[in-house]
Motif scaffolding. Sequence first.
Motif, short mmCIF file in Angstrom:
data_model
loop_
_atom_site.label_atom_id
_atom_site.label_comp_id
_atom_site.label_asym_id
_atom_site.label_seq_id
_atom_site.Cartn_x
_atom_site.Cartn_y
_atom_site.Cartn_z
N LEU A 29 44.51 -28.95 26.91
CA LEU A 29 43.86 -28.27 28.03
C LEU A 29 43.33 -26.89 27.63
CD1 LEU A 29 43.15 -27.97 31.02
CD2 LEU A 29 45.52 -27.31 31.46
N THR A 30 44.13 -26.13 26.93
CA THR A 30 43.69 -24.77 26.58
C THR A 30 42.58 -24.80 25.54
OG1 THR A 30 45.60 -24.63 25.09
CG2 THR A 30 45.80 -23.56 27.24
N LYS A 31 42.59 -25.80 24.66
CA LYS A 31 41.47 -25.94 23.71
C LYS A 31 40.19 -26.22 24.48
CE LYS A 31 43.83 -27.11 19.46
NZ LYS A 31 44.87 -28.12 19.22
N LYS A 32 40.28 -27.12 25.42
CA LYS A 32 39.12 -27.47 26.25
C LYS A 32 38.57 -26.23 26.98
CE LYS A 32 38.28 -30.49 30.27
NZ LYS A 32 38.98 -31.44 31.15
N LEU A 33 39.49 -25.39 27.46
CA LEU A 33 39.07 -24.20 28.22
C LEU A 33 38.73 -23.02 27.33
CD1 LEU A 33 41.77 -24.38 31.07
CD2 LEU A 33 39.31 -24.86 31.32
N GLY A 34 39.08 -23.13 26.06
CA GLY A 34 38.79 -22.02 25.13
C GLY A 34 39.68 -20.81 25.31
N ALA A 217 46.49 -9.13 29.75
CA ALA A 217 46.30 -9.77 28.45
C ALA A 217 46.72 -11.23 28.50
CB ALA A 217 47.12 -9.03 27.40
N ALA A 218 47.69 -11.52 29.35
CA ALA A 218 48.20 -12.89 29.39
C ALA A 218 48.76 -13.20 30.76
CB ALA A 218 49.30 -13.09 28.33
N VAL A 219 48.70 -14.49 31.10
CA VAL A 219 49.34 -14.99 32.32
C VAL A 219 50.43 -15.95 31.90
CG1 VAL A 219 49.03 -16.51 34.30
CG2 VAL A 219 47.42 -14.67 33.88
N VAL A 246 43.43 -24.43 38.36
CA VAL A 246 43.89 -23.04 38.48
C VAL A 246 43.32 -22.18 37.35
CG1 VAL A 246 45.93 -21.56 38.35
CG2 VAL A 246 46.01 -23.69 39.69
N LEU A 247 43.40 -22.70 36.13
CA LEU A 247 42.96 -21.91 34.98
C LEU A 247 41.44 -21.70 34.98
CD1 LEU A 247 45.26 -23.52 32.27
CD2 LEU A 247 45.39 -21.16 33.13
N GLY A 248 40.72 -22.67 35.49
CA GLY A 248 39.26 -22.53 35.54
C GLY A 248 38.86 -21.32 36.37
N THR A 249 39.45 -21.19 37.54
CA THR A 249 39.14 -20.03 38.38
C THR A 249 39.60 -18.74 37.71
OG1 THR A 249 39.42 -21.42 40.33
CG2 THR A 249 39.42 -19.04 40.68
#
Lengths: 264, 264, 264, 264
Positions: A29-34, A217-219, A246-249
């Motif tokens: 998922l995080t790779k996809k979102l960069g 810096a981080a969530v 959630v991460l997209g927003t």
Amino acid sequence: DRPFVLIAGPCQLESRDHAFAMAGALSELTKKLGIGLIYKTSFDKANRTSVSAQRGLGMDQSLPILADIRATFGCPVLTDIHTAEQCAPVAEVVDVLQIPAFLCRQTDLLLAAGETGKPINLKKGQFLAPWDMKNVAAKIVSTGNHNILLCERGASFGYNTLVSDMRSLPIMAQTGYPVVYDATHSVQQPGGQGTSSGGQREFVPVLARAAIAIGVAAVFMETHENPDCAPSDGPNMVPLDQMEGVLGTLLALDRIAKANPVVM
Amino acid sequence: DRPFVLIAGPCQLESRDHAFAMAGALSELTKKLGIGLIYKTSFDKANRTSVSAQRGLGMDQSLPILADIRATFGCPVLTDIHTAEQCAPVAEVVDVLQIPAFLCRQTDLLLAAGETGKPINLKKGQFLAPWDMKNVAAKIVSTGNHNILLCERGASFGYNTLVSDMRSLPIMAQTGYPVVYDATHSVQQPGGQGTSSGGQREFVPVLARAAIAIGVAAVFMETHENPDCAPSDGPNMVPLDQMEGVLGTLLALDRIAKANPVVM
Amino acid sequence: DRPFVLIAGPCQLESRDHAFAMAGALSELTKKLGIGLIYKTSFDKANRTSVSAQRGLGMDQSLPILADIRATFGCPVLTDIHTAEQCAPVAEVVDVLQIPAFLCRQTDLLLAAGETGKPINLKKGQFLAPWDMKNVAAKIVSTGNHNILLCERGASFGYNTLVSDMRSLPIMAQTGYPVVYDATHSVQQPGGQGTSSGGQREFVPVLARAAIAIGVAAVFMETHENPDCAPSDGPNMVPLDQMEGVLGTLLALDRIAKANPVVM
Amino acid sequence: DRPFVLIAGPCQLESRDHAFAMAGALSELTKKLGIGLIYKTSFDKANRTSVSAQRGLGMDQSLPILADIRATFGCPVLTDIHTAEQCAPVAEVVDVLQIPAFLCRQTDLLLAAGETGKPINLKKGQFLAPWDMKNVAAKIVSTGNHNILLCERGASFGYNTLVSDMRSLPIMAQTGYPVVYDATHSVQQPGGQGTSSGGQREFVPVLARAAIAIGVAAVFMETHENPDCAPSDGPNMVPLDQMEGVLGTLLALDRIAKANPVVM
């Protein structure tokens, strides 16, 4: 100015299979979102509300699993330590050591963590003002270690309730250390279910949006494929299948926030 | 889904000239940014910390000025009322009546305000939980008036300090009424300067960003061309020349928030 | 060094008969115990949680009843006022005017109350620090009236909860004004029952003991022969038939406290 | 129904000579007053605000001193432990093990303390509700140890401030365990002096009076012959030469309270 990093995973390391499934899904998922991922999971829930609550696999069983996740998915790994003795062996495997909020004033634990040279995620105690975290950081700095993250996770607000004072984010940022917002534990209701803590999962995205818009810096956001069956922090984990939305927003808000940094 | 409305102006109506200068500047700025403006100013500061603090021009002198501002700049006007008797005459001139936070439980004031049929901006008391605002709104509704705004402006947090619990925004939104975030009074330090309230102006844009990212109908933000010389709330007003920068970031965040509404 | 005065009565003036029965019982009891009584009751509950809650008989019906109670039982009478206009007519009948906590910053109300020349019982707002009450008192003093009582009734502590910070008693006493402890409203749970306030009657004697042991001029304690059927504040009124036991212990503690005053 | 026990001593074990002088003075004083003494002192201040603050003599040097004080003065001795490993060796010397407030949820520490079979004084965390202490006690009970004391020492109230909610005393008493009121740490201002905690020594007798009047088994009150020069908690220790006066009043109040127990 880089995008926020996601610190995520299930609250508790439940089993090798579960940990791999979660790390795999989050890594993809995080790779996809960069965005960057730091995989978080705990080998021991050392301060459960109740003595009969499940504590986890323990350090000896968990460290090899964490090492394998790190090797397999290529992502840094974070876990929390509870005694000075745990710091060195855990630091051999993980990338970030985390100091639990209740323990953020325990000098020996902080010194032992600092001495590993590893980055340290310092959770702000529920009983501490944001400006007092500079004293906590100074204990780490006294070991020569300057790899420090300061993490907001809610302040005591009456009984069984925490409140996130968003002013704490820029206040802690004035130290120069990266600031993390822990959206999971900020919505905890300590002791709120009698013999376990409650939580308000529905507010995790709400408060994460607020923190991101200010600039962090981080969530930190715990997740689980089935939170209602998780052995701990179920009420405040985000279901895995909602993470992408959630991460997209958050990412979209983060771009605006990073382009317009808060000046204090 | 429309952009947030700005409720702004100087805390206190200081003079006709000052009011026109501020309204003119804000009208121009909001047109440029493409957002709605509700001009806010108070004719009476009825609950100053100290009896010797300046209270304002009073209702009789102020209403004609408010009427002229409305006519000249074509913007709706908001002011706060303090007694049941003020509601009807003030409602003849202004577009939105505001109930002060300390007075949000005074039934007669709420009924008199409701009976004007005007929109009512209900400030949440510093002593009230967000879920308790439905009872406050019900007093207005009992008059047949459903034009209600619910406004967060900070909750008591120890002494001389307020905290903005951002969960209150979606909680209050569940009533169906538009939610306003008052970034000015949320950073007040009540009584914090001995015989006057202090404030933390630097946190106004910080907390406004957080609220906007969650999603609100309007932001309330008092402003002044020279806050340090303002007769009230100087410590928490944003300097007029910083408003454009602050609003620009809020607008960008607002677009993301409105496109991705929080689901509760 | 005199024994504490009891400020007591039913929260709401329910009827002439009920008021007389309560005043008679309290008058007899306090004579027996050798302590002073100020009979307290409200003619209007002006800030009920819900608009549909019972407000009381109103000023016009109530003032003659209060006058008759005063004449019949020879005890001073206290009631609360909610608007500046009520101050003068109420002051013709009652001995002590009380400013409600939510209204303790409303300058016009304070000035009108002060101008009656009557003793004023100033409830500390749930949102106010004890050291800020000197500013409230100064508004009364500005009218030339120095007959002031300062009253603790709990401070906001998270949502729907108050806490009694007992440090406030000696802090407020440093003004030189007599200090009252309101044990009834300090155990209120504002909005705690959804559409009405809850309360913890069982803690009234507990907190009253604490306040008396520190040393106060008066204790405020609402009572009712059948609190569960009272139209307001039922959950925090002490049943009438328990008052003697409660007061007996308070009197014994009071003697020790008065003989050993706290030095600040 | 017995008089309260005094848990007292200097915050930190400074030296053998100092410890003996303090224990001697307190032993003499409590014999004169007819109350029990538990001598309290810490061998390690493990959670100082600042890393450069003085921590104390350490366990190895301190245990023989504590043993000698116990033998010389015949009084039980209490000290706090910070790791599971310290519990067994400390329990060989002292009579009561104390769990620090920040550590009151650390399961391993609680289990190790419980397993010594010694009485355990459980400080309530600043972040914990009084009703949640039953879960803390249950961890001790799970070891078969029922010798438990529950200790109130203030709850977080905004930043850098604690408040003593006196309702916690009867709430914790409902567990059946003796309740202790720590008047010293309840007046702490955590982090209140930038790099050290402040305190309000003048409120120690005030809050102790309140607690005693409600009814407690013991009062915890640190003392020093020269608090302003003490290495820790100086701002909230009572000067030794004021202890007799303070205790005299407490004793008188205690007799009333014990003769009239609070019924819940």
